[in-house]
Design a protein around this motif. Structure first.
Motif, PDB file in Angstrom:
ATOM      1  N   LEU A  73       0.823  -1.204   0.000  1.00 48.48           N
ATOM      2  CA  LEU A  73       0.000   0.000   0.000  1.00 48.48           C
ATOM      3  C   LEU A  73       0.861   1.259   0.000  1.00 48.48           C
ATOM      4  CD1 LEU A  73      -2.679   1.440   0.122  1.00 48.48           C
ATOM      5  CD2 LEU A  73      -2.776   1.001   2.588  1.00 48.48           C
ATOM      6  N   CYS A 184      -0.675   2.011   7.740  1.00 41.89           N
ATOM      7  CA  CYS A 184      -1.208   1.323   6.557  1.00 41.89           C
ATOM      8  C   CYS A 184      -1.108  -0.197   6.695  1.00 41.89           C
ATOM      9  CB  CYS A 184      -0.490   1.793   5.303  1.00 41.89           C
ATOM     10  SG  CYS A 184       1.321   1.767   5.400  1.00 41.89           S
ATOM     11  N   ARG A 186      -2.456  -4.148   7.302  1.00 42.35           N
ATOM     12  CA  ARG A 186      -3.584  -4.936   6.797  1.00 42.35           C
ATOM     13  C   ARG A 186      -4.756  -4.880   7.779  1.00 42.35           C
ATOM     14  NH1 ARG A 186      -4.237  -8.981   3.055  1.00 42.35           N
ATOM     15  NH2 ARG A 186      -1.993  -9.201   2.703  1.00 42.35           N
ATOM     16  N   ASN A 188      -5.697  -2.462   9.778  1.00 45.87           N
ATOM     17  CA  ASN A 188      -6.430  -1.198   9.654  1.00 45.87           C
ATOM     18  C   ASN A 188      -7.249  -1.122   8.373  1.00 45.87           C
ATOM     19  OD1 ASN A 188      -5.681  -0.131  12.103  1.00 45.87           O
ATOM     20  ND2 ASN A 188      -4.010   1.103  11.291  1.00 45.87           N
ATOM     21  N   THR A 189      -6.718  -1.653   7.288  1.00 46.54           N
ATOM     22  CA  THR A 189      -7.472  -1.606   6.038  1.00 46.54           C
ATOM     23  C   THR A 189      -8.588  -2.650   6.020  1.00 46.54           C
ATOM     24  OG1 THR A 189      -5.822  -3.026   4.962  1.00 46.54           O
ATOM     25  CG2 THR A 189      -5.568  -0.645   4.696  1.00 46.54           C
ATOM     26  N   THR A 195      -8.833   3.480   4.656  1.00 43.92           N
ATOM     27  CA  THR A 195      -9.103   3.071   3.278  1.00 43.92           C
ATOM     28  C   THR A 195      -7.956   3.525   2.391  1.00 43.92           C
ATOM     29  OG1 THR A 195     -10.259   5.111   2.691  1.00 43.92           O
ATOM     30  CG2 THR A 195     -11.583   3.331   3.676  1.00 43.92           C
ATOM     31  N   GLU A 196      -7.861   2.925   1.212  1.00 43.84           N
ATOM     32  CA  GLU A 196      -6.814   3.337   0.270  1.00 43.84           C
ATOM     33  C   GLU A 196      -6.976   4.805  -0.091  1.00 43.84           C
ATOM     34  OE1 GLU A 196      -6.103   0.854  -3.079  1.00 43.84           O
ATOM     35  OE2 GLU A 196      -6.160  -1.000  -1.920  1.00 43.84           O
TER      36      GLU A 196
END
Length: 212
Positions: A73, A184, A186, A188-189, A195-196
């Motif tokens: 990311l 960033c 995994r 947290n996403t 979000t990206e």
């Protein structure tokens, strides 16, 4: 004697991390298993500060954020904004290069469960202080996560109570701009904390603040 911007590869300053490193050398003899050097030049305008090497990410590959989801990311976002070039292939000799930015971690050695103790963050901070002092063109520091944000504040002798962590937080400190983002990772996403698009906006803000 001035502090180096990087700890020695077999840094002994944090006993728990040194023991974990020795255990990993036995368990994963093909891994890098040493303190992880920063990525990018000291002439950079933008410094990105993460938390610590991941066990099977930077601790395996020897380059910050390399070999795990967070790196995919981060490096993808940096390339999108012309802050990197090449093809990120999740290993340290993939030829991927940073442009005008540098990436480091609050703690340079992998901690158990990816969770450094406060004393370890405090002990490793002297390398971050030396690093910031050694960057003559530095304009912006982007901290990924609350722990990284707090150690950047401490490194710059800034009062934490006046500079709270929040995603997208922005503070001026002399000639520096300080920015903060959720890490960033995994986790947290996957949970929607980050979000990206949110991360992309922070990288864009960091680029602009750095004068690109």
């Amino acid at each position: 004697m001035a502090t180096s911007v990087e700890p020695p590869s077999d840094c002994p300053l944090c006993p728990r991390l040194a023991e974990f490193r020795r255990a990993n050398r036995r368990a994963y003899p093909d891994f890098f298993n040493a303190s992880v050097l920063s990525f990018g030049g000291l002439d950079a305008r933008l410094l990105i500060v993460g938390l610590a090497p991941g066990l099977k990410g930077a601790n395996r590959t020897g380059r910050p954020f390399t070999g795990d989801y967070a790196g995919a990311l981060l490096f993808g976002s940096l390339k999108k904004h012309d802050l990197a070039r090449g093809e990120y292939q999740q290993h340290a000799d993939d030829g991927f290069e940073l442009i005008g930015c540098r990436i480091t971690n609050a703690v340079r050695c992998v901690p158990p469960e990816n969770k450094p103790l406060p004393v370890e963050v405090n002990t490793c901070r002297k390398f971050l202080i030396a690093e910031i002092e050694a960057m003559p063109n530095l304009k912006t520091v982007l901290a990924l996560g609350a722990v990284s944000h707090a150690t950047v504040l401490a490194a710059l002798d800034i009062k934490k109570k006046d500079h709270a962590f929040a995603h997208g937080a922005r503070y001026a400190h002399g000639k520096l701009t300080l920015l903060a983002s959720y890490h960033c990772s995994r986790y947290n996403t996957n949970t929607g904390v980050l979000t990206e698009k949110m991360f992309d906006q922070v990288i864009a803000a960091a680029k602009k603040a750095a004068g690109f």
